[in-house]
Design an enzyme around this catalytic site. Structure first.
Site, mmCIF file in Angstrom:
data_model
loop_
_atom_site.group_PDB
_atom_site.id
_atom_site.type_symbol
_atom_site.label_atom_id
_atom_site.label_comp_id
_atom_site.label_asym_id
_atom_site.label_seq_id
_atom_site.Cartn_x
_atom_site.Cartn_y
_atom_site.Cartn_z
ATOM 1 N N TYR A 155 0.830 -1.203 0.000
ATOM 2 C CA TYR A 155 0.000 0.000 0.000
ATOM 3 C C TYR A 155 0.868 1.259 0.000
ATOM 4 O O TYR A 155 0.622 2.196 -0.772
ATOM 5 C CB TYR A 155 -0.921 -0.009 1.213
ATOM 6 N N SER A 156 1.885 1.281 0.844
ATOM 7 C CA SER A 156 2.766 2.455 0.924
ATOM 8 C C SER A 156 3.458 2.700 -0.412
ATOM 9 O O SER A 156 3.538 3.843 -0.892
ATOM 10 C CB SER A 156 3.802 2.262 2.032
#
Length: 248
Positions: A155-156
């Site tokens: 996600y990051s």
């Protein structure tokens, strides 16, 4: 609530059936725009359309499929007219796990939706905006893309990519009256939290100096200005919505 002037504008909002996307679509309609909601969930789309009224249309589309995106864009403009506003809100968080144990299938799915999907949608909409010399694009990134969250490498990384894409496209279109910006919200009170463990949710809350999650209406307020004609100079920029968490 200030009323931003969006009269005569037509917006695509991906992930528009719920959460941040629906809040933004609601604000756009109240400001005079028509909206076409893109989402994979046909049932939620119908509910959202009923709530928004005659100013809203819907298209069921998987933004990770570039051919489906192209077809959805053609249908959207055929039925609703030229698109002058784009908000990319569709995205997934995925499970929390350390990088060395992260499921490869989940990694690919997150990148496919959050990064490739954002690319496909921008790619479909930009030519018309260039031709008409007008457009406003807001890509939804995340504070995770600026700081990185532990046990959320996919996600990051995906949201960092959205920031980079936004900066690149903003520079490409700087010679047109097309503004391309992104926002980096902290965790918002949306259904995306259902994908996370209670422990991880509490960790995310503890990182926000204001001591609470973002309200979707707060994000909609910022984005309503970003997609307006008043935002005529700023492009390729990142707007913070992290409740004091961001360090840059």
């Amino acid at each position: 609530m200030n009323r931003i002037d969006l009269e005569g504008q037509h917006a695509i909002v991906t992930g528009g059936a719920q959460g941040l996307g629906f809040a933004m679509a609601t604000r756009f309609v109240r400001s005079g725009a028509s909206v076409t909601l893109w989402d994979m969930n046909a049932e939620l789309l119908e509910t959202a359309k009923e709530a928004l009224g005659s100013a809203a249309r819907t298209v069921v589309v998987d933004i990770a499929d570039h051919e489906a995106v192209a077809a959805a864009h053609a249908k959207t403009e055929a039925e609703g007219g030229p698109v002058s506003i784009l908000v990319n809100s569709a995205g997934i968080a995925g499970p929390a796990a350390s990088l060395d144990t992260y499921d490869i299938a989940w990694w690919n799915k997150i990148i496919d939706i959050n990064v490739n999907g954002t690319f496909y949608v921008n790619r479909a909409v930009v030519p018309g905006m260039k031709e008409r010399n007008y457009g406003r694009i807001v890509n939804i990134a995340s504070i995770a893309g600026k700081e990185g969250n532990p046990n959320a490498s996919a996600y990051s990384a995906s949201k960092a990519a959205v920031i980079g894409l936004t900066k690149s496209l903003g520079k490409e279109l700087a010679g047109y009256d097309v503004a391309v910006n992104c926002i980096t919200p902290a965790t918002a009170q949306t259904r995306i939290l259902e994908q996370l463990t209670p422990e991880f949710i509490e960790y995310m809350r503890s990182k926000i100096p204001r001591g609470r999650f973002l309200e979707v209406e707060e994000a909609a307020s910022m984005v309503a200005w970003l997609v307006s004609k008043e935002n005529s100079f700023t492009t390729g920029s990142v707007f913070d919505l992290s409740g004091g968490r961001a360090t840059y």
